[in-house]
Design a protein around this motif. Structure first.
Motif, PDB file in Angstrom:
ATOM      1  N   ARG A   1       0.786  -1.239   0.000  1.00 30.99           N
ATOM      2  CA  ARG A   1       0.000   0.000   0.000  1.00 30.99           C
ATOM      3  C   ARG A   1       0.815   1.284   0.000  1.00 30.99           C
ATOM      4  NH1 ARG A   1      -1.095   2.375   5.102  1.00 30.99           N
ATOM      5  NH2 ARG A   1      -0.057   1.347   6.849  1.00 30.99           N
ATOM      6  N   TRP A   2       2.119   1.219   0.271  1.00 31.11           N
ATOM      7  CA  TRP A   2       2.880   2.431   0.537  1.00 31.11           C
ATOM      8  C   TRP A   2       2.909   3.399  -0.641  1.00 31.11           C
ATOM      9  CZ3 TRP A   2       2.823   1.531   5.366  1.00 31.11           C
ATOM     10  CH2 TRP A   2       3.030   0.243   5.854  1.00 31.11           C
ATOM     11  N   HIS A   3       3.310   2.943  -1.809  1.00 33.31           N
ATOM     12  CA  HIS A   3       3.340   3.828  -2.970  1.00 33.31           C
ATOM     13  C   HIS A   3       1.942   4.137  -3.507  1.00 33.31           C
ATOM     14  CE1 HIS A   3       7.615   4.507  -3.636  1.00 33.31           C
ATOM     15  NE2 HIS A   3       7.840   3.232  -3.343  1.00 33.31           N
ATOM     16  N   PRO A   4       1.056   3.156  -3.668  1.00 33.27           N
ATOM     17  CA  PRO A   4      -0.273   3.486  -4.189  1.00 33.27           C
ATOM     18  C   PRO A   4      -1.038   4.474  -3.307  1.00 33.27           C
ATOM     19  CG  PRO A   4       0.129   1.129  -4.379  1.00 33.27           C
ATOM     20  CD  PRO A   4       1.259   1.693  -3.571  1.00 33.27           C
ATOM     21  N   ASN A   5      -0.802   4.443  -1.989  1.00 34.24           N
ATOM     22  CA  ASN A   5      -1.538   5.318  -1.070  1.00 34.24           C
ATOM     23  C   ASN A   5      -0.816   6.630  -0.778  1.00 34.24           C
ATOM     24  OD1 ASN A   5      -3.454   3.346  -0.982  1.00 34.24           O
ATOM     25  ND2 ASN A   5      -3.103   2.748   1.136  1.00 34.24           N
ATOM     26  N   GLY A   6       0.249   6.921  -1.510  1.00 34.76           N
ATOM     27  CA  GLY A   6       0.924   8.205  -1.333  1.00 34.76           C
ATOM     28  C   GLY A   6       1.735   8.318  -0.066  1.00 34.76           C
ATOM     29  N   LEU A   7       2.189   7.182   0.466  1.00 39.93           N
ATOM     30  CA  LEU A   7       2.927   7.166   1.733  1.00 39.93           C
ATOM     31  C   LEU A   7       4.435   7.062   1.537  1.00 39.93           C
ATOM     32  CD1 LEU A   7       0.578   4.662   3.579  1.00 39.93           C
ATOM     33  CD2 LEU A   7       0.741   7.124   4.024  1.00 39.93           C
ATOM     34  N   ALA A   8       4.901   6.875   0.317  1.00 36.11           N
ATOM     35  CA  ALA A   8       6.327   6.615   0.103  1.00 36.11           C
ATOM     36  C   ALA A   8       6.841   7.306  -1.144  1.00 36.11           C
ATOM     37  CB  ALA A   8       6.581   5.112  -0.005  1.00 36.11           C
ATOM     38  N   ILE A   9       8.135   7.645  -1.086  1.00 35.77           N
ATOM     39  CA  ILE A   9       8.841   8.163  -2.255  1.00 35.77           C
ATOM     40  C   ILE A   9      10.121   7.355  -2.455  1.00 35.77           C
ATOM     41  CG2 ILE A   9       7.941  10.504  -2.139  1.00 35.77           C
ATOM     42  CD1 ILE A   9      10.604  11.333  -0.797  1.00 35.77           C
TER      43      ILE A   9
ATOM     44  N   HIS B   1      14.455   4.623  -0.384  1.00 34.80           N
ATOM     45  CA  HIS B   1      13.007   4.558  -0.190  1.00 34.80           C
ATOM     46  C   HIS B   1      12.680   5.191   1.157  1.00 34.80           C
ATOM     47  CE1 HIS B   1       9.001   2.486  -0.272  1.00 34.80           C
ATOM     48  NE2 HIS B   1       9.160   2.577   1.038  1.00 34.80           N
ATOM     49  N   LEU B   2      11.758   6.152   1.169  1.00 38.91           N
ATOM     50  CA  LEU B   2      11.345   6.819   2.397  1.00 38.91           C
ATOM     51  C   LEU B   2       9.837   6.680   2.555  1.00 38.91           C
ATOM     52  CD1 LEU B   2      13.400  10.136   2.072  1.00 38.91           C
ATOM     53  CD2 LEU B   2      13.972   8.139   3.477  1.00 38.91           C
ATOM     54  N   THR B   3       9.399   6.223   3.722  1.00 40.11           N
ATOM     55  CA  THR B   3       7.977   6.055   4.014  1.00 40.11           C
ATOM     56  C   THR B   3       7.579   6.962   5.167  1.00 40.11           C
ATOM     57  OG1 THR B   3       8.170   3.707   3.452  1.00 40.11           O
ATOM     58  CG2 THR B   3       6.146   4.397   4.529  1.00 40.11           C
TER      59      THR B   3
END
Length: 208
Positions: free
Chosen positions: A124-132, A191-193
């Protein structure tokens, strides 16, 4: 408006392939030192060390920004403190704290020219806008490795302000409470969350 100093939990979650996150149990290797922060006010400190702090906007009720310790090679005066402009990351679909860390990385590390954000993924991290994903130029070189180390250290030292959950770089999984070998790779990007903070409404102010 972005508020700083959210509490960071001690235990992370999920163990899976790709961008999965193992539980961080061991006391990790030391976090790499930051050598060159960007655009912050210098305050008094012990000889040989400069403490950097942002108190911009206090009179307007704006919460203080991040603090880190480092050398003075990018020292700027108070008049240089300002709202963070959009950086190189595409911000569509990112949550507030993820936008903040993306803008801060762009401002502090102008040598970064590519930051990935929202994308399809099984987790869910990238699809939900939580990670770059902060793409590192020449990531296998000594300079590239040092730059990635600096970005990880920068994120961890400002974890409260960014509401940072974790970072992954060169097979190491970092949290504000420690790090461990991860088996997750990430040799060409950091990767940063974050914990997100919700989706922007357009009225937010992102501060250094």
């Amino acid at each position: 408006m972005i508020l700083a100093a959210f509490a960071v939990p001690a235990v992370m979650l999920l163990a899976a392939g790709g961008d999965g996150y193992p539980v961080a149990k061991e006391t990790a290797r030391a976090v790499p030192e930051v050598s060159e922060p960007c655009c912050m006010e210098v305050v008094a400190s012990a000889p040989g060390t400069i403490d950097w702090a942002v108190a911009a906007g206090a009179a307007d009720g704006v919460s203080p920004g991040y603090t880190i310790a480092a050398s003075s090679s990018r020292a700027y005066s108070r008049q240089d403190l300002r709202v963070l402009p959009a950086g190189v990351a595409p911000e569509s679909g990112l949550q507030i704290k993820t936008i903040l860390v993306a803008r801060a990385v762009s401002a502090a590390f102008p040598e970064i020219h590519n930051i990935g954000g929202v994308r399809p993924d099984a987790l869910r991290w990238h699809p939900n806008g939580l990670a770059i994903d902060v793409m590192i130029p020449n990531p296998g070189s000594a300079q590239g490795i040092a730059l990635g180390n600096e970005i990880v250290a920068f994120a961890l030292k400002n974890a409260d302000h960014f509401d940072l959950q974790d970072a992954i770089w060169r097979d190491v999984y970092y949290t504000p409470n420690g790090s461990r070998a991860s088996g997750l790779g990430h040799y060409d990007h950091v990767h940063l969350t974050t914990k997100g903070g919700g989706y922007p409404t357009g009225s937010e102010m992102y501060l250094r």
